[in-house]
Design an enzyme around this catalytic site. Structure first.
Site, PDB file in Angstrom:
ATOM      1  N   LEU A  24       1.013  -1.120  -0.154  1.00  0.00           N
ATOM      2  CA  LEU A  24       0.336  -0.490  -0.061  1.00  0.00           C
ATOM      3  C   LEU A  24       0.532   1.106   0.412  1.00  0.00           C
ATOM      4  CD1 LEU A  24      -2.519  -1.139   2.324  1.00  0.00           C
ATOM      5  CD2 LEU A  24      -2.895  -0.870   0.153  1.00  0.00           C
ATOM      6  N   ASP A  66       2.506  -5.734   2.958  1.00  0.00           N
ATOM      7  CA  ASP A  66       3.077  -4.782   4.092  1.00  0.00           C
ATOM      8  C   ASP A  66       3.983  -5.291   5.771  1.00  0.00           C
ATOM      9  OD1 ASP A  66       2.430  -1.832   2.776  1.00  0.00           O
ATOM     10  OD2 ASP A  66       0.516  -3.393   2.283  1.00  0.00           O
ATOM     11  N   GLU A  71       4.519  -2.861  13.409  1.00  0.00           N
ATOM     12  CA  GLU A  71       4.050  -2.271  14.606  1.00  0.00           C
ATOM     13  C   GLU A  71       2.474  -2.061  14.528  1.00  0.00           C
ATOM     14  OE1 GLU A  71       5.438   2.215  16.971  1.00  0.00           O
ATOM     15  OE2 GLU A  71       4.535   2.076  14.585  1.00  0.00           O
ATOM     16  N   ASP A  72       1.757  -2.252  12.911  1.00  0.00           N
ATOM     17  CA  ASP A  72       0.501  -1.565  13.300  1.00  0.00           C
ATOM     18  C   ASP A  72      -0.022  -3.655  14.276  1.00  0.00           C
ATOM     19  OD1 ASP A  72       0.678   0.931  11.962  1.00  0.00           O
ATOM     20  OD2 ASP A  72       1.285   0.258   9.872  1.00  0.00           O
ATOM     21  N   ARG A  91      -4.529  -5.859   5.004  1.00  0.00           N
ATOM     22  CA  ARG A  91      -4.453  -6.456   5.666  1.00  0.00           C
ATOM     23  C   ARG A  91      -4.135  -6.823   6.851  1.00  0.00           C
ATOM     24  NH1 ARG A  91       0.143  -1.477   7.628  1.00  0.00           N
ATOM     25  NH2 ARG A  91       1.551  -3.304   8.416  1.00  0.00           N
ATOM     26  N   ARG A 137      -7.199   5.004   9.378  1.00  0.00           N
ATOM     27  CA  ARG A 137      -7.002   3.416   9.778  1.00  0.00           C
ATOM     28  C   ARG A 137      -7.103   3.539  11.358  1.00  0.00           C
ATOM     29  NH1 ARG A 137      -2.517   1.761   6.892  1.00  0.00           N
ATOM     30  NH2 ARG A 137      -2.822   2.327   4.360  1.00  0.00           N
ATOM     31  N   HIS A 168      -1.050   7.947   9.230  1.00  0.00           N
ATOM     32  CA  HIS A 168      -0.649   7.876  10.734  1.00  0.00           C
ATOM     33  C   HIS A 168      -0.294   8.666  11.706  1.00  0.00           C
ATOM     34  CE1 HIS A 168      -0.102   3.249  10.057  1.00  0.00           C
ATOM     35  NE2 HIS A 168      -1.035   3.290   9.992  1.00  0.00           N
ATOM     36  N   LEU A 249       6.667   3.147   0.973  1.00  0.00           N
ATOM     37  CA  LEU A 249       5.479   2.458   1.194  1.00  0.00           C
ATOM     38  C   LEU A 249       4.721   3.028   2.228  1.00  0.00           C
ATOM     39  CD1 LEU A 249       6.536  -1.521   0.430  1.00  0.00           C
ATOM     40  CD2 LEU A 249       5.235   0.366  -0.556  1.00  0.00           C
ATOM     41  N   CYS A 255       7.365   1.670  12.610  1.00  0.00           N
ATOM     42  CA  CYS A 255       6.551   1.212  11.620  1.00  0.00           C
ATOM     43  C   CYS A 255       7.374  -0.233  11.662  1.00  0.00           C
ATOM     44  CB  CYS A 255       6.677   1.476  10.160  1.00  0.00           C
ATOM     45  SG  CYS A 255       6.323   2.366   9.811  1.00  0.00           S
TER      46      CYS A 255
END
Length: 260
Positions: A24, A66, A71-72, A91, A137, A168, A249, A255
């Protein structure tokens, strides 16, 4: 006594896969190069390990372009880990892939069940609270569910708002120590960091705002000499990492790891 907002014993990372070319991105600024990204990832892991931390490096996941942005997928706190619910549909499956690792490393693992969404890139843990930025997000329902879990573990959570056009919350800020934050001027102007010492990223180097304080080091993207000088003069030990392929990205220093 260890400060849980920036002093860590462990980190979890994941190797990039060849499928990164399908990752993404908000804006197409070029195709990331796998070999370049792997070399930068190796340097990143080496920097984390140099502090004495134990770093788990997970295998690449070709099905999730991704997935190196681990971290996400979770928020790790001294009490345990909270599995996130990503706002990007492509994701969503990354969380289930991360769960077994965190269940093996953490005593207590909770999860955001929905219907809301929240991603780790929108969460900044400071020395006194957890700041969560609403973004494309992360929504109000996700923040509310996270706040409830955090409260059960004794943490205060405060909802803030990410500027329009910023992916973010932590795209534009990072923690330097318990009460010092590196931030872009546009984010700090919202008033979200009142009560903190704020270091402003120099004009034109806004992309340097996504850094991480990891034990004695500050890891930041290379190519931002004025930010590096600012942090050096402020007394931080800076390690610069090639972030050019990750940046294609929308990725940065925070991240690439879960830290706890």
């Amino acid at each position: 006594m260890r400060n849980p907002s920036f002093e860590f014993a462990r980190a979890v990372t994941r190797r990039p896969a060849a499928s990164i070319v399908e990752g993404l991105r908000a804006k197409d600024i070029g195709t990331p190069d796998l070999q370049g990204m792997l070399a930068a990832h190796d340097a990143y892991v080496a920097a984390l390990r140099s502090t004495g931390a134990e770093v788990t490096v997970l295998d690449a996941l070709a099905a999730y372009p991704d997935a190196q942005f681990v971290e996400d997928t979770a928020l790790c706190l001294p009490q345990g880990a909270i599995l996130m619910r990503p706002g990007a549909p492509s994701r969503a499956g990354e969380v289930a892939e991360m769960a077994p690792t965190l269940r093996a490393l953490c005593e207590d693992v909770r999860e955001i069940r929905g219907p809301g969404h929240v991603e780790g890139g929108d969460i900044l843990v400071t020395g006194k609270e957890i700041l969560v930025g609403r973004s494309d997000r992360t929504d109000a329902e996700g923040v509310a569910e996270l706040a409830k879990i955090a409260a059960e573990w004794g943490h205060t959570l405060r909802e803030v708002f990410t500027p329009e056009g910023v992916l973010h919350f932590k795209t534009d800020c990072s923690l330097m120590d318990g009460d010092t934050i590196l931030s872009t001027k546009r984010l700090e102007a919202s008033g979200c960091f009142e009560g903190y010492r704020v270091l402003h990223v120099p004009e034109g180097e806004e992309a340097a705002a996504n850094a991480i304080r990891f034990n004695n080091l500050v890891l930041m993207a290379d190519g931002f000499p004025r930010t590096a000088e600012l942090l050096d003069k402020a007394g931080y030990e800076v390690v610069q990492i090639n972030n050019r392929d990750c940046a294609k990205l929308d990725g940065g220093m925070s991240c690439l790891s879960l830290r706890f």
